[in-house]
Design an enzyme around this catalytic site. Structure first.
Site, short mmCIF file in Angstrom:
data_model
loop_
_atom_site.label_atom_id
_atom_site.label_comp_id
_atom_site.label_asym_id
_atom_site.label_seq_id
_atom_site.Cartn_x
_atom_site.Cartn_y
_atom_site.Cartn_z
CD GLU A 44 -3.06 -0.92 0.32
OE1 GLU A 44 -2.93 -0.16 -0.74
OE2 GLU A 44 -3.91 -1.86 0.40
CB CYS A 84 -2.66 7.01 1.58
SG CYS A 84 -3.73 5.93 2.57
P1 NAD Z 1 8.25 5.06 4.52
O1 NAD Z 1 8.19 4.10 3.34
O2 NAD Z 1 9.32 5.83 4.84
O3 NAD Z 1 8.27 4.18 5.91
C1 NAD Z 1 7.19 3.09 5.97
C2 NAD Z 1 7.74 1.93 6.97
O4 NAD Z 1 8.80 1.49 6.09
C3 NAD Z 1 8.49 2.53 8.22
O5 NAD Z 1 8.16 1.71 9.11
C4 NAD Z 1 9.95 2.39 7.75
O6 NAD Z 1 10.85 2.29 8.67
C5 NAD Z 1 10.11 1.07 6.72
N1 NAD Z 1 11.16 0.89 5.84
C6 NAD Z 1 11.70 1.96 5.17
N2 NAD Z 1 12.58 1.49 4.30
C7 NAD Z 1 12.45 0.08 4.64
C8 NAD Z 1 13.14 -1.17 3.78
N3 NAD Z 1 13.96 -0.80 2.74
N4 NAD Z 1 12.65 -1.97 3.82
C9 NAD Z 1 11.44 -2.46 4.90
N5 NAD Z 1 10.99 -1.29 5.30
C10 NAD Z 1 11.42 -0.22 5.35
O7 NAD Z 1 6.72 6.00 4.52
P2 NAD Z 1 6.45 6.92 5.67
O8 NAD Z 1 7.10 8.32 5.37
O9 NAD Z 1 6.48 6.52 6.90
O10 NAD Z 1 4.82 7.16 5.42
C11 NAD Z 1 4.18 7.92 4.50
C12 NAD Z 1 4.07 7.14 2.98
O11 NAD Z 1 3.18 6.12 3.41
C13 NAD Z 1 3.11 8.19 2.01
O12 NAD Z 1 4.06 8.10 0.77
C14 NAD Z 1 1.99 7.50 2.05
O13 NAD Z 1 1.31 7.81 0.95
C15 NAD Z 1 2.20 6.09 2.28
N6 NAD Z 1 0.77 5.31 2.78
C16 NAD Z 1 0.18 4.74 2.02
C17 NAD Z 1 -1.15 4.03 2.30
C18 NAD Z 1 -1.73 3.16 1.38
O14 NAD Z 1 -2.85 2.64 1.99
N7 NAD Z 1 -1.62 3.16 0.15
C19 NAD Z 1 -1.51 4.30 3.78
C20 NAD Z 1 -0.80 5.28 4.63
C21 NAD Z 1 0.39 5.78 3.97
#
Ligand code: NAD
Length: 494
Positions: free
Chosen positions: A233, A267
């Site tokens: 997501e 999102c």
């Molecule tokens: P992010 O991608 O920076 O981090 C999300 C999670 O992934 C964190 O827990 C982080 O520690 C982890 N992570 C980072 N790199 C990783 C890797 N290489 N392997 C495994 N895990 C890793 O996102 P964010 O800044 O925390 O959240 C904002 C983003 O999330 C926005 O782009 C938003 O649109 C998206 N989002 C999407 C939905 C949806 O349902 N499509 C819902 C909520 C948020």
């Protein structure tokens, strides 16, 4: 080796109140091993046997609403009302999957065709250990929404919440323990991307990831050589289409509400608005009225809270600046507000925007509402679909069948007609993005089934079908037999 700690600072007050130990990447395998051991019993329970545990878990969330809201308000700075709303989303998913898992995962009978003597069905068995990785914007709802689908399918879960909001994620394990869930069925680990990456590489059977497209692609790349299933997501840039026969007041209020909700850090928020020329001026007037009633800042009366992650304000500001440099006009707002403890962004309305601007092409994730004038429905659709993303969108028209027809042509995983966001919290229907917004999706029958092995079984009713159709060795049929059989079976070919 000394333990590292995550000590989140409230974007609302600058205070710290809690701390959690970081799970170093090399310690993740041991946590997953405990989860696998717990799966031994949890995975064997029937849906009826699992239900009382999940029911107790849901009850404990309900009882703990104020305590969870305290942590959510502290860690994200969102308004207490919005924290409670986040919990309504969580409880809706908990309630639905607890009640419906048995029904949703009932074996599905296959049609008896073409070999009428073979009976067949598909069964849905739990995959095993689900790794759940979540972001900071809905730090209780999002990991819990994935977890309840996994748990009710019979998986055990290891959750890695965002390092920005670890206390909200930790509550999921605490509450599961208080509710009497068996040991290690729900575990939470903490850390940054390296701990998340270790969870992907560990002995997990599926990864449910919610976050940015960039990190999601890294997860998919790491999982691919192991052929490990992933649910992704990801980021989005959701469009609202307003047609000439819409209820303009509602459409404008929705644009402002869902453009600014959770300070735009959502999102499924409104990121782009396309309004048909005929009603553009009326829409703008209503949107201005609606945005003039909102304010950013601390306090109970404020509608727009702080940036949960302060770095987000830079990304928002750069989108606004880029748009202005290319001719966009700021109708309201447009400024960041720095305080001693956190960063806010004014609710912002913009016009004269076009698709050369980052604002219209990429995710902004802030309380910015860019509004674009279009000639008609066709142009609105073309522009709404002119994006690599595809999570959510909405269509506004009083003609509901027209709305459904336009919705069917939107290049997104979910669409709402005369509403926005709602698909995010309706657990009975699939929610998920396409394109750069994700893969596979969650919620609904498809969401829970993602956490299962789909095992198809056939049972020969009288005698083996392969024997009956004379496929066994040594060969007993002459050349041409199979052509005759094909003509018999597929009579429409004659
Ligand atoms: P992010 O991608 O920076 O981090 C999300 C999670 O992934 C964190 O827990 C982080 O520690 C982890 N992570 C980072 N790199 C990783 C890797 N290489 N392997 C495994 N895990 C890793 O996102 P964010 O800044 O925390 O959240 C904002 C983003 O999330 C926005 O782009 C938003 O649109 C998206 N989002 C999407 C939905 C949806 O349902 N499509 C819902 C909520 C948020």
């Amino acid at each position: 080796m000394s333990t590292e700690w995550l000590t989140p600072r409230s974007p609302l007050t600058g205070e710290t109140t809690g701390t959690v130990p970081v799970t170093p990447p090399d310690a993740v395998a041991a946590v997953v091993a405990k989860s696998r051991a717990a799966f031994g019993d949890w995975g064997k329970l029937s849906h009826a046997e699992r239900k009382p545990y999940l029911r107790a878990f849901a009850k404990q969330v309900l009882r703990s609403m104020d305590r969870i809201a305290d942590v959510l308000v502290f860690e994200t700075g969102k308004h207490r009302n919005d924290a409670h709303l986040e919990l309504i989303g969580a409880l809706t998913a908990l309630d639905f999957f607890t009640r419906k898992a048995g029904e949703l995962l009932r074996p599905r009978k296959a049609a008896r065709w073409p070999f009428v003597i073979t009976k067949g069905w598909t069964e849905y068995h739990p995959l095993g250990v689900a790794g759940i990785i979540s972001p900071w914007n809905y730090p209780f709802y999002l990991p819990l929404m994935s977890a309840i689908q996994a748990l009710s399918a019979g998986c055990t879960v290891v959750i890695k919440p965002s390092e920005i909001t670890p206390l909200s994620g930790q509550l999921i394990q605490d509450i599961a323990e208080e509710a009497g869930m068996p040991a290690n069925v729900v575990q939470v680990i903490h850390g940054g991307g390296d701990t998340g990456a270790a969870l992907v590489n560990a002995d997990t059977d599926i990864i449910s990831f919610t976050g940015s497209t960039d990190a999601g692609k890294k997860v998919a790349n790491a999982a691919a050589p192991m052929l490990k299933p992933v649910v992704l997501e990801l980021s989005s840039s959701d469009a609202q289409i307003v047609l000439e026969d819409a209820n303009i007041k509602d459409a404008a209020k929705a644009a402002v509400t869902f453009g600014c909700f959770n300070a735009g850090q959502m999102c499924v928020g409104v990121e782009r608005v396309y309004v048909v020329d005929e009603v553009y001026d009326e829409f703008m007037a209503e949107a201005i009225k609606a945005i003039d009633r909102l304010s950013a800042g601390t306090g109970d009366k404020s509608d727009i809270g702080p940036m949960i992650w302060p770095g987000q304000a830079d990304a928002i500001e750069s989108h606004v600046r880029d748009a202005v440099s290319r001719g966009a006009h700021i109708v309201r707002g447009g400024n960041r507000i720095e305080t001693d403890h956190g960063v806010y962004f004014e609710p912002t309305l913009m016009e004269n925007v076009d698709h050369s601007m980052d604002l219209m092409r990429d995710e902004t994730f802030g309380p910015i509402i860019p509004i674009m004038r279009v000639t008609d429905e066709a142009e609105a659709l073309e522009l709404a679909n002119d994006t690599p993303y595809g999570l959510h969108g909405s269509v506004w028209t009083k003609n509901r069948s027209r709305g459904a027809a336009v919705a069917a042509r939107m290049k997104t995983g979910t669409v709402a007609v005369n509403d926005h966001v709602i698909n995010f919290v309706v657990p009975s229907i699939k929610f998920g993005g396409i394109g750069e917004s994700g893969l596979n999706g969650q919620l609904g029958e498809e969401g829970i089934k993602a956490f299962t092995i789909h095992r198809s079984i056939t049972v020969a009713s009288f005698q083996p079908t392969t024997k009956l159709i004379r496929a066994w060795l040594p060969r007993t049929v002459r050349p041409g037999y199979w052509i005759g059989l094909a003509r018999t079976l597929f009579s429409w070919r004659r």
